[in-house]
Write a protein that holds these residues in place. Structure first.
Motif, PDB file in Angstrom:
ATOM      1  N   GLN A 138      47.646  32.715  31.559  1.00 37.93           N
ATOM      2  CA  GLN A 138      46.477  33.082  30.754  1.00 37.93           C
ATOM      3  C   GLN A 138      45.458  33.848  31.602  1.00 37.93           C
ATOM      4  O   GLN A 138      44.840  34.809  31.135  1.00 37.93           O
ATOM      5  N   ARG A 139      45.300  33.434  32.856  1.00 34.68           N
ATOM      6  CA  ARG A 139      44.375  34.137  33.753  1.00 34.68           C
ATOM      7  C   ARG A 139      44.875  35.554  34.053  1.00 34.68           C
ATOM      8  O   ARG A 139      44.077  36.486  34.142  1.00 34.68           O
ATOM      9  N   PHE A 140      46.185  35.726  34.230  1.00 29.02           N
ATOM     10  CA  PHE A 140      46.739  37.063  34.450  1.00 29.02           C
ATOM     11  C   PHE A 140      46.398  37.966  33.269  1.00 29.02           C
ATOM     12  O   PHE A 140      45.940  39.091  33.441  1.00 29.02           O
ATOM     13  N   ASN A 141      46.641  37.475  32.069  1.00 27.74           N
ATOM     14  CA  ASN A 141      46.366  38.273  30.874  1.00 27.74           C
ATOM     15  C   ASN A 141      44.877  38.576  30.735  1.00 27.74           C
ATOM     16  O   ASN A 141      44.502  39.679  30.343  1.00 27.74           O
ATOM     17  N   ALA A 142      44.035  37.608  31.059  1.00 32.56           N
ATOM     18  CA  ALA A 142      42.587  37.842  31.017  1.00 32.56           C
ATOM     19  C   ALA A 142      42.192  38.920  32.022  1.00 32.56           C
ATOM     20  O   ALA A 142      41.366  39.794  31.725  1.00 32.56           O
ATOM     21  N   PHE A 143      42.798  38.880  33.204  1.00 34.37           N
ATOM     22  CA  PHE A 143      42.525  39.909  34.211  1.00 34.37           C
ATOM     23  C   PHE A 143      42.923  41.284  33.693  1.00 34.37           C
ATOM     24  O   PHE A 143      42.160  42.260  33.810  1.00 34.37           O
ATOM     25  N   LEU A 144      44.125  41.412  33.134  1.00 34.92           N
ATOM     26  CA  LEU A 144      44.591  42.697  32.628  1.00 34.92           C
ATOM     27  C   LEU A 144      43.678  43.222  31.521  1.00 34.92           C
ATOM     28  O   LEU A 144      43.325  44.405  31.501  1.00 34.92           O
ATOM     29  N   ASP A 145      43.271  42.352  30.615  1.00 40.27           N
ATOM     30  CA  ASP A 145      42.368  42.752  29.527  1.00 40.27           C
ATOM     31  C   ASP A 145      41.007  43.167  30.069  1.00 40.27           C
ATOM     32  O   ASP A 145      40.425  44.169  29.635  1.00 40.27           O
ATOM     33  N   ASN A 146      40.485  42.394  31.018  1.00 42.21           N
ATOM     34  CA  ASN A 146      39.181  42.685  31.608  1.00 42.21           C
ATOM     35  C   ASN A 146      39.218  44.034  32.343  1.00 42.21           C
ATOM     36  O   ASN A 146      38.310  44.852  32.199  1.00 42.21           O
ATOM     37  N   PHE A 147      40.288  44.245  33.112  1.00 36.48           N
ATOM     38  CA  PHE A 147      40.405  45.509  33.840  1.00 36.48           C
ATOM     39  C   PHE A 147      40.501  46.678  32.874  1.00 36.48           C
ATOM     40  O   PHE A 147      39.900  47.731  33.107  1.00 36.48           O
ATOM     41  N   GLN A 148      41.233  46.500  31.793  1.00 31.72           N
ATOM     42  CA  GLN A 148      41.347  47.566  30.799  1.00 31.72           C
ATOM     43  C   GLN A 148      39.969  47.909  30.237  1.00 31.72           C
ATOM     44  O   GLN A 148      39.621  49.083  30.098  1.00 31.72           O
ATOM     45  N   GLY A 149      39.181  46.880  29.951  1.00 30.11           N
ATOM     46  CA  GLY A 149      37.826  47.114  29.441  1.00 30.11           C
ATOM     47  C   GLY A 149      36.972  47.889  30.432  1.00 30.11           C
ATOM     48  O   GLY A 149      36.247  48.823  30.062  1.00 30.11           O
ATOM     49  N   LYS A 150      37.068  47.518  31.692  1.00 34.56           N
ATOM     50  CA  LYS A 150      36.298  48.225  32.730  1.00 34.56           C
ATOM     51  C   LYS A 150      36.801  49.659  32.903  1.00 34.56           C
ATOM     52  O   LYS A 150      36.001  50.573  33.087  1.00 34.56           O
ATOM     53  N   LEU A 151      38.106  49.834  32.862  1.00 39.26           N
ATOM     54  CA  LEU A 151      38.682  51.170  33.036  1.00 39.26           C
ATOM     55  C   LEU A 151      38.227  52.109  31.920  1.00 39.26           C
ATOM     56  O   LEU A 151      37.988  53.296  32.150  1.00 39.26           O
ATOM     57  N   LYS A 152      38.077  51.577  30.711  1.00 40.45           N
ATOM     58  CA  LYS A 152      37.633  52.407  29.587  1.00 40.45           C
ATOM     59  C   LYS A 152      36.197  52.888  29.749  1.00 40.45           C
ATOM     60  O   LYS A 152      35.809  53.889  29.148  1.00 40.45           O
ATOM     61  N   THR A 153      35.393  52.176  30.552  1.00 40.85           N
ATOM     62  CA  THR A 153      33.984  52.545  30.709  1.00 40.85           C
ATOM     63  C   THR A 153      33.717  53.430  31.926  1.00 40.85           C
ATOM     64  O   THR A 153      32.593  53.867  32.124  1.00 40.85           O
ATOM     65  N   VAL A 154      34.743  53.697  32.732  1.00 40.61           N
ATOM     66  CA  VAL A 154      34.568  54.552  33.905  1.00 40.61           C
ATOM     67  C   VAL A 154      34.283  55.976  33.442  1.00 40.61           C
ATOM     68  O   VAL A 154      34.983  56.511  32.582  1.00 40.61           O
ATOM     69  N   THR A 155      33.256  56.586  34.029  1.00 36.90           N
ATOM     70  CA  THR A 155      32.923  57.970  33.680  1.00 36.90           C
ATOM     71  C   THR A 155      33.721  58.932  34.560  1.00 36.90           C
ATOM     72  O   THR A 155      34.265  58.535  35.597  1.00 36.90           O
ATOM     73  N   GLU A 156      33.757  60.185  34.159  1.00 37.24           N
ATOM     74  CA  GLU A 156      34.443  61.208  34.951  1.00 37.24           C
ATOM     75  C   GLU A 156      33.836  61.316  36.350  1.00 37.24           C
ATOM     76  O   GLU A 156      34.557  61.480  37.331  1.00 37.24           O
ATOM     77  N   ASP A 157      32.503  61.228  36.438  1.00 32.51           N
ATOM     78  CA  ASP A 157      31.842  61.301  37.754  1.00 32.51           C
ATOM     79  C   ASP A 157      32.221  60.116  38.631  1.00 32.51           C
ATOM     80  O   ASP A 157      32.486  60.286  39.823  1.00 32.51           O
ATOM     81  N   GLU A 158      32.243  58.922  38.057  1.00 30.69           N
ATOM     82  CA  GLU A 158      32.632  57.735  38.830  1.00 30.69           C
ATOM     83  C   GLU A 158      34.082  57.861  39.306  1.00 30.69           C
ATOM     84  O   GLU A 158      34.390  57.526  40.446  1.00 30.69           O
TER      85      GLU A 158
END
Length: 146
Positions: free
Chosen positions: A22-42
């Motif tokens: 469950q923690r692995f899946n939470a990590f993958l979901d959390n990372f996906q959320g963060k990756l979606k918010t990365v800007t082109e400049d970042e």
């Protein structure tokens, strides 16, 4: 055929296999959320920092010649992996990374799991994680039969 492997390995004296999964899946979901918010400049800053780190002067002989040894052992006549790696890295776009992550690690269409479960003394009586469409192999000799 291009295939990608991504591994998460852990052990815990306080969490059973189900909790860790469950923690692995939470990590993958959390990372996906963060990756979606990365800007082109970042993303450009991250790429440039990675390239700078990759090109940093090695601090040991192992660092200086490690990549050469790998290429030499693979019998490459033209040793240019650093230049090739940087060229490819510079060409990667944020959208490429986001799409790759979604396709390989999130989408159930392409996801294949190999889950190796080992229980220590603390969880010897705990049930093993049960996944949909799983194939159980309890002995390495069974691997060829499945």
């Amino acid at each position: 055929m291009n295939q990608v492997a991504f591994g998460l390995f852990t052990q815990s004296p306080t969490a059973n296999n189900n909790t860790l999964y469950q923690r692995f899946n939470a990590f993958l979901d959390n990372f996906q959320g963060k990756l979606k918010t990365v800007t082109e400049d970042e993303f450009a800053q991250i790429k440039e920092a990675h390239i700078a780190n990759y090109l940093a002067k090695p601090t040991s002989l192992a660092g200086e010649f490690g990549y050469l040894t790998k290429e030499w052992l693979s019998i490459k006549a033209d040793i240019n992996s650093k230049a090739e790696y940087i060229k490819v890295l510079q060409s990667v776009a944020l959208k490429d990374v986001q799409d790759f992550y979604e396709k390989v690690l999130i989408s159930d269409k392409n996801k294949q799991l190999i889950v190796v479960q080992v229980r220590g003394k603390s969880f010897i009586e705990a049930p093993l994680l049960s996944l949909e469409k799983q194939i159980n192999i309890n002995n390495i000799d069974e691997l060829d039969k499945k």
